[in-house]
Structure formats: structure tokens, C-alpha cells
Design an enzyme around this catalytic site. Structure first.
Site, PDB file in Angstrom:
ATOM      1  N   LYS A  52       0.847  -1.202   0.000  1.00 47.20           N
ATOM      2  CA  LYS A  52       0.000   0.000   0.000  1.00 47.20           C
ATOM      3  C   LYS A  52       0.880   1.248   0.000  1.00 47.20           C
ATOM      4  O   LYS A  52       0.605   2.208  -0.732  1.00 47.20           O
ATOM      5  CB  LYS A  52      -0.935  -0.023   1.224  1.00 47.20           C
ATOM      6  CG  LYS A  52      -2.038  -1.073   1.111  1.00 47.20           C
ATOM      7  CD  LYS A  52      -2.817  -1.291   2.419  1.00 47.20           C
ATOM      8  CE  LYS A  52      -3.815  -2.445   2.247  1.00 47.20           C
ATOM      9  NZ  LYS A  52      -4.566  -2.765   3.479  1.00 47.20           N
ATOM     10  N   GLN A  96      -4.448  -2.021   9.736  1.00 50.83           N
ATOM     11  CA  GLN A  96      -4.445  -3.331   9.085  1.00 50.83           C
ATOM     12  C   GLN A  96      -4.981  -4.401  10.040  1.00 50.83           C
ATOM     13  O   GLN A  96      -4.572  -4.461  11.199  1.00 50.83           O
ATOM     14  CB  GLN A  96      -3.014  -3.670   8.636  1.00 50.83           C
ATOM     15  CG  GLN A  96      -2.900  -4.899   7.760  1.00 50.83           C
ATOM     16  CD  GLN A  96      -3.541  -4.745   6.381  1.00 50.83           C
ATOM     17  OE1 GLN A  96      -3.634  -3.642   5.854  1.00 50.83           O
ATOM     18  NE2 GLN A  96      -3.988  -5.830   5.815  1.00 50.83           N
ATOM     19  N   ASP A 119     -10.830   2.578   4.264  1.00 48.16           N
ATOM     20  CA  ASP A 119     -11.173   1.151   4.188  1.00 48.16           C
ATOM     21  C   ASP A 119     -12.692   0.952   4.123  1.00 48.16           C
ATOM     22  O   ASP A 119     -13.160  -0.143   3.802  1.00 48.16           O
ATOM     23  CB  ASP A 119     -10.655   0.411   5.425  1.00 48.16           C
ATOM     24  CG  ASP A 119      -9.357  -0.346   5.162  1.00 48.16           C
ATOM     25  OD1 ASP A 119      -9.116  -0.711   4.003  1.00 48.16           O
ATOM     26  OD2 ASP A 119      -8.611  -0.574   6.129  1.00 48.16           O
TER      27      ASP A 119
END
Ligand code: GUN
Length: 293
Positions: A52, A96, A119
Site C-alpha cells: 500500500k 491493518q 477502508d
């Protein structure tokens, strides 16, 4: 069978963002900034977060990774997120998953500002998705939609079967495919670990989206001839003959299903790359709102 090539499509998406960003840079704006928080030392999570960051920087975003110890206290993580929420120079924040067991993942998800929740996991963004309102859509389902769009695959009125009901993929994916949007408007069936005679449902799918995390689960006899098959599974299979010590395998038995499907995503090189492109798209969207562009 036509391969749904995540490399080609994700590169197109990234190039498109880069070109639009160039105009903002010319106007004297700052760069978009994505922050990723990684707790602990899980190998796969580290790979994802590094990827990312690498992709963010490659298209001209700022990117920061906060690497926190496995035993960090929940309140310390919450304080960091609140600080980042307040920081005007940061557009997107992601934590994450999975997180260590002593940290309440739901609470962490709800702590991220919905405006920086690239997200799309916050209840507000999930609620907007369910109502068909504008918000952040989780990156993997959004990446799948971008793939359908890139190959101009007709979806309206089709039967879409989604295997998996996770909050990250299956659930939002099924909602998107049913919504009244471009590349939505499907009749949707959700299958999961308790579904009986799953092949009865999968064989009826015009579009089959598989996100259950069981390598090689979908065989040719479970797929309707000429179906579109999207493989979201990415499992590491140990292989000591490889330098990395593993290879990646999807939920679909590629060699079998390629003989039956009309379109099929490979693993690797399919949905995984689209997830990152969609995350960058979400970050760019947050950025534009932040700088009032
Ligand atoms: N873990 C597995 N997939 C994801 C994702 O899309 N975002 C985050 N933050 N964690 C994940």
C-alpha cells in the site's frame, strides 16, 4: 475464457489518479497523505501494508506506516488514531487487520473518522453503502466493481452469487451488486459456511464472486458455462522450493474453471491488485474533500 487482468486495470486506475493529481499539484495543493497502522509482526499484513505504501508513493501520494508493538495497549492505539483524525494534513487512515486479541477491533474501526475511513469499515460508511448513499466503499469490493466496469461486463438483471459474508468483502460485495448503480442491479444470493448444497446455488450464477479463503474450493462442476468468475481468495501455501517459502492460491481451481468460465480473475494478478488501486481511489476522494476541490 478472457482473463480479467488486475495488473492492466489497476495500472489504468492509478494512471488516471496520477493525471488528475497533477492538476491539483499545479494549483499549489499539497499531496494526498495515507497513513497505515500495523500492529505486530504478521508476515502477510506487513507485505500488504508495504505494498500500500509503495503504490501510494509511486503515484505521488505521501504515505506513512506506523509500526506498533504486538503488546501495545488499546488506549495507546486509540490516542494515535484520534491524533491522526485531528491532523488536517492526513486524508486517509487504515488499521491493518487482524489485530491482536487484546484489542477490540470494532472499537478501533469506530474510532477512525468516517471522513478518513478509506477502508470503508466504519458503521457510518457501511450504513451509507447499505442505503445506497455516497460514502467510502471497502477497497476489495470497490476493486471488483472497477474490474467489472473496465471489461464492461453486463450485470443488470443477472444472478450474482457471492460466497462469503465477511464485513471486509462478502457482505459489502453482495450489497453493491444488488444496489441500483452502474454494474450493480443484480439478483444476489449469499452463500457461506453453513450453506447446504452450495453447488446448487453456484451453478445458477451468471456472476460468481468467491471470498471464503479456502484454496481451490470452486471446481469446474460448480460453475455455470460462460459464467463470470471473480476469485477474491489469496492464501499463502507453504513451498520451501521458493525463495519466499510460499506461493499464492485463490479460492477457485483456476485450471479447471478456465475451461468453463467466460471471464476469470487470476491469483495472483487479479483482485489483489485491484484492492490497492481502490484504496488509492478512496484516499484521493478523501483528499479532494479535504482540500475542498
Ligand atoms: N486485512 C485484510 N484485508 C484488509 C483490508 O482491506 N484492510 C485492512 N485494514 N485490513 C485488512
Amino acid at each position: 475464457m478472457i482473463l480479467l487482468d488486475g495488473k492492466i486495470v489497476s495500472e489504468q486506475v492509478k494512471l488516471n489518479i496520477q493525471q488528475k493529481l497533477a492538476k491539483y499539484m499545479e494549483d499549489g495543493h499539497r499531496k494526498p497523505h495515507l497513513v497505515a497502522i500495523l500492529v505486530g509482526n504478521d508476515g502477510a499484513s506487513l507485505t500488504y501494508v508495504n505494498s500500500k505504501e509503495k503504490n501510494s508513493k509511486a503515484i505521488g501520494f505521501d504515505s506513512t506506516i506506523y509500526r506498533l508493538a504486538e503488546n501495545i495497549q488499546e488506549n495507546e492505539l486509540i490516542s494515535l488514531i484520534k491524533e491522526l483524525n485531528e491532523n488536517q494534513a492526513i486524508d486517509g487512515i487504515l488499521v491493518q487487520s487482524p489485530l491482536p486479541k487484546h484489542i477490540n477491533e470494532k472499537l478501533i474501526t469506530q474510532t477512525i473518522s468516517p471522513d478518513k475511513d478509506v477502508d470503508g469499515f466504519h458503521d457510518i460508511n457501511m450504513g451509507k453503502l447499505a442505503k445506497g448513499d455516497e460514502g467510502f466503499v471497502p477497497a476489495t469490493p470497490l476493486g471488483v466493481m472497477m474490474m467489472l466496469k473496465a471489461y464492461d461486463i453486463p450485470t443488470a438483471g443477472k444472478h450474482c452469487v457471492v460466497i462469503g459474508r465477511s464485513n471486509i468483502v462478502g457482505r459489502p460485495m453482495s450489497i453493491l451488486m444488488s444496489n441500483n448503480i452502474e454494474f450493480g442491479n443484480c439478483t444476489v444470493t449469499i452463500c457461506h459456511s453453513k450453506t447446504q448444497h452450495i453447488e446448487h446455488f453456484t451453478r445458477q450464477a451468471d456472476i460468481l464472486i468467491v471470498a471464503l479463503g479456502k484454496p481451490g474450493f470452486v471446481k469446474a462442476n460448480m460453475v455455470k458455462p460462460d459464467a463470470v468468475v471473480i476469485d477474491v481468495g489469496i492464501t499463502r501455501i507453504e513451498d520451501l522450493n521458493r525463495k519466499s517459502g510460499f506461493y499464492l492460491k485463490g479460492d477457485v481451481d483456476f485450471d479447471e474453471v478456465k475451461e468453463v468460465a467466460s471471464y476469470l480473475t487470476p491469483v495472483p494478478g487479479g483482485v489483489g491488485l485491484m484492492t490497492i488501486a481502490a484504496l488509492l481511489e478512496n484516499t484521493f476522494k478523501a483528499y479532494k474533500k479535504n482540500i475542498n476541490a
